[in-house]
Design a protein around this motif. Structure first.
Motif, PDB file in Angstrom:
ATOM      1  N   LYS A  14       0.799  -1.231   0.000  1.00 23.49           N
ATOM      2  CA  LYS A  14       0.000   0.000   0.000  1.00 23.49           C
ATOM      3  C   LYS A  14       0.825   1.271   0.000  1.00 23.49           C
ATOM      4  CE  LYS A  14      -3.933  -2.078   0.058  1.00 23.49           C
ATOM      5  NZ  LYS A  14      -4.823  -2.009  -1.085  1.00 23.49           N
ATOM      6  N   ALA A  15       2.035   1.210   0.573  1.00 23.59           N
ATOM      7  CA  ALA A  15       2.859   2.420   0.654  1.00 23.59           C
ATOM      8  C   ALA A  15       4.096   2.322  -0.225  1.00 23.59           C
ATOM      9  CB  ALA A  15       3.262   2.669   2.104  1.00 23.59           C
ATOM     10  N   ASN A  16       4.119   1.355  -1.122  1.00 24.87           N
ATOM     11  CA  ASN A  16       5.248   1.159  -2.029  1.00 24.87           C
ATOM     12  C   ASN A  16       6.575   1.008  -1.292  1.00 24.87           C
ATOM     13  OD1 ASN A  16       3.555   1.313  -4.254  1.00 24.87           O
ATOM     14  ND2 ASN A  16       3.800   3.532  -4.416  1.00 24.87           N
ATOM     15  N   GLY A  17       6.524   0.536  -0.060  1.00 21.93           N
ATOM     16  CA  GLY A  17       7.737   0.333   0.726  1.00 21.93           C
ATOM     17  C   GLY A  17       8.362   1.616   1.239  1.00 21.93           C
ATOM     18  N   LEU A  18       7.648   2.717   1.149  1.00 28.56           N
ATOM     19  CA  LEU A  18       8.200   4.005   1.559  1.00 28.56           C
ATOM     20  C   LEU A  18       7.873   4.302   3.020  1.00 28.56           C
ATOM     21  CD1 LEU A  18       7.281   6.145  -1.563  1.00 28.56           C
ATOM     22  CD2 LEU A  18       9.501   5.190  -0.977  1.00 28.56           C
ATOM     23  N   LEU A  55       1.840   6.914   5.554  1.00 26.73           N
ATOM     24  CA  LEU A  55       1.195   5.628   5.791  1.00 26.73           C
ATOM     25  C   LEU A  55       2.223   4.552   6.134  1.00 26.73           C
ATOM     26  CD1 LEU A  55      -1.348   3.825   5.757  1.00 26.73           C
ATOM     27  CD2 LEU A  55      -0.900   3.452   3.320  1.00 26.73           C
ATOM     28  N   GLY A  56       3.309   4.492   5.377  1.00 30.64           N
ATOM     29  CA  GLY A  56       4.347   3.499   5.622  1.00 30.64           C
ATOM     30  C   GLY A  56       4.985   3.670   6.988  1.00 30.64           C
ATOM     31  N   SER A  57       5.175   4.910   7.430  1.00 32.34           N
ATOM     32  CA  SER A  57       5.778   5.152   8.740  1.00 32.34           C
ATOM     33  C   SER A  57       4.844   4.731   9.863  1.00 32.34           C
ATOM     34  CB  SER A  57       6.131   6.629   8.888  1.00 32.34           C
ATOM     35  OG  SER A  57       7.110   6.977   7.940  1.00 32.34           O
ATOM     36  N   LYS A  58       3.557   4.978   9.696  1.00 31.24           N
ATOM     37  CA  LYS A  58       2.592   4.554  10.713  1.00 31.24           C
ATOM     38  C   LYS A  58       2.556   3.035  10.837  1.00 31.24           C
ATOM     39  CE  LYS A  58      -0.442   8.551  10.259  1.00 31.24           C
ATOM     40  NZ  LYS A  58      -1.776   9.026   9.836  1.00 31.24           N
ATOM     41  N   ILE A  59       2.571   2.365   9.710  1.00 32.85           N
ATOM     42  CA  ILE A  59       2.557   0.905   9.732  1.00 32.85           C
ATOM     43  C   ILE A  59       3.871   0.382  10.295  1.00 32.85           C
ATOM     44  CG2 ILE A  59       2.361  -1.180   8.327  1.00 32.85           C
ATOM     45  CD1 ILE A  59       0.657   0.496   6.381  1.00 32.85           C
ATOM     46  N   GLN A  60       4.967   1.064  10.006  1.00 31.36           N
ATOM     47  CA  GLN A  60       6.274   0.640  10.511  1.00 31.36           C
ATOM     48  C   GLN A  60       6.324   0.728  12.039  1.00 31.36           C
ATOM     49  OE1 GLN A  60       9.663   3.085   9.428  1.00 31.36           O
ATOM     50  NE2 GLN A  60      10.931   1.255   9.218  1.00 31.36           N
ATOM     51  N   VAL A  61       5.784   1.790  12.604  1.00 33.59           N
ATOM     52  CA  VAL A  61       5.742   1.914  14.065  1.00 33.59           C
ATOM     53  C   VAL A  61       4.875   0.808  14.654  1.00 33.59           C
ATOM     54  CG1 VAL A  61       4.941   3.371  15.970  1.00 33.59           C
ATOM     55  CG2 VAL A  61       6.249   4.375  14.105  1.00 33.59           C
ATOM     56  N   PHE A  62       3.741   0.526  14.023  1.00 31.01           N
ATOM     57  CA  PHE A  62       2.876  -0.574  14.455  1.00 31.01           C
ATOM     58  C   PHE A  62       3.639  -1.901  14.400  1.00 31.01           C
ATOM     59  CE2 PHE A  62      -0.340  -3.825  13.223  1.00 31.01           C
ATOM     60  CZ  PHE A  62      -1.049  -3.847  14.415  1.00 31.01           C
ATOM     61  N   GLY A  63       4.431  -2.100  13.348  1.00 30.30           N
ATOM     62  CA  GLY A  63       5.235  -3.311  13.215  1.00 30.30           C
ATOM     63  C   GLY A  63       6.297  -3.412  14.292  1.00 30.30           C
ATOM     64  N   TRP A  64       6.907  -2.289  14.648  1.00 30.25           N
ATOM     65  CA  TRP A  64       7.906  -2.301  15.718  1.00 30.25           C
ATOM     66  C   TRP A  64       7.267  -2.714  17.042  1.00 30.25           C
ATOM     67  CZ3 TRP A  64      10.236   3.145  14.433  1.00 30.25           C
ATOM     68  CH2 TRP A  64      11.119   3.031  13.358  1.00 30.25           C
ATOM     69  N   VAL A  65       6.079  -2.193  17.309  1.00 27.83           N
ATOM     70  CA  VAL A  65       5.375  -2.552  18.548  1.00 27.83           C
ATOM     71  C   VAL A  65       5.047  -4.045  18.548  1.00 27.83           C
ATOM     72  CG1 VAL A  65       3.254  -2.194  19.854  1.00 27.83           C
ATOM     73  CG2 VAL A  65       4.486  -0.230  18.939  1.00 27.83           C
TER      74      VAL A  65
END
Length: 133
Positions: free
Chosen positions: A61-65, A90-100
């Protein structure tokens, strides 16, 4: 695509090992004999699955960005109305969720290992009151 194959292979190993562990424990001690670590391992497996889905979602969804590895100049030059900006948010929000999720799954596994080893170290000795001199 090669990253997805590796990720799904490792996830498959995780799921198979957890399933085998639960099957062996059920055969050995039955449903009533399961301990805390037996219940937490499937939870850790589900957290790993959700983490993988989040990582794939960033790519799809965020093209890996994300905002990772961007300099301050690159952030300043990025137009807030651009599609890249929306993808990076969007990618940064999902990345933080992934870190959690990653941290939660690691701590869940750590608790499982601690409880598992505590079963080996807890020796049921007779109390001192029962020992006669």
């Amino acid at each position: 695509m090669a990253g997805n194959v590796e990720a799904f292979t490792l996830l498959s190993l995780v799921v198979v090992i957890i399933a085998l562990r639960i099957i062996v424990r059920l055969r050995n001690v039955g449903l009533c004999g399961l301990q805390l670590d037996d219940y937490l391992m499937p939870v850790a497996g589900v957290l790993c699955i959700i983490d993988l889905v989040a990582a794939i979602y960033v790519v799809a969804k965020a093209n890996g960005l994300t905002n990772s590895y961007m300099t301050d100049e690159q952030r300043a030059s990025l137009d807030p109305n651009s599609e890249e900006y929306a993808h990076r948010v969007l990618g940064s929000k999902i990345q933080v969720f992934g870190w959690v999720l990653y941290a939660a799954s690691l701590w869940c596994i750590k608790v499982c290992v601690a409880v598992f080893y505590s079963r080996f170290t807890c020796v049921h000795l007779p109390s001192c009151a029962n020992i006669e001199d």
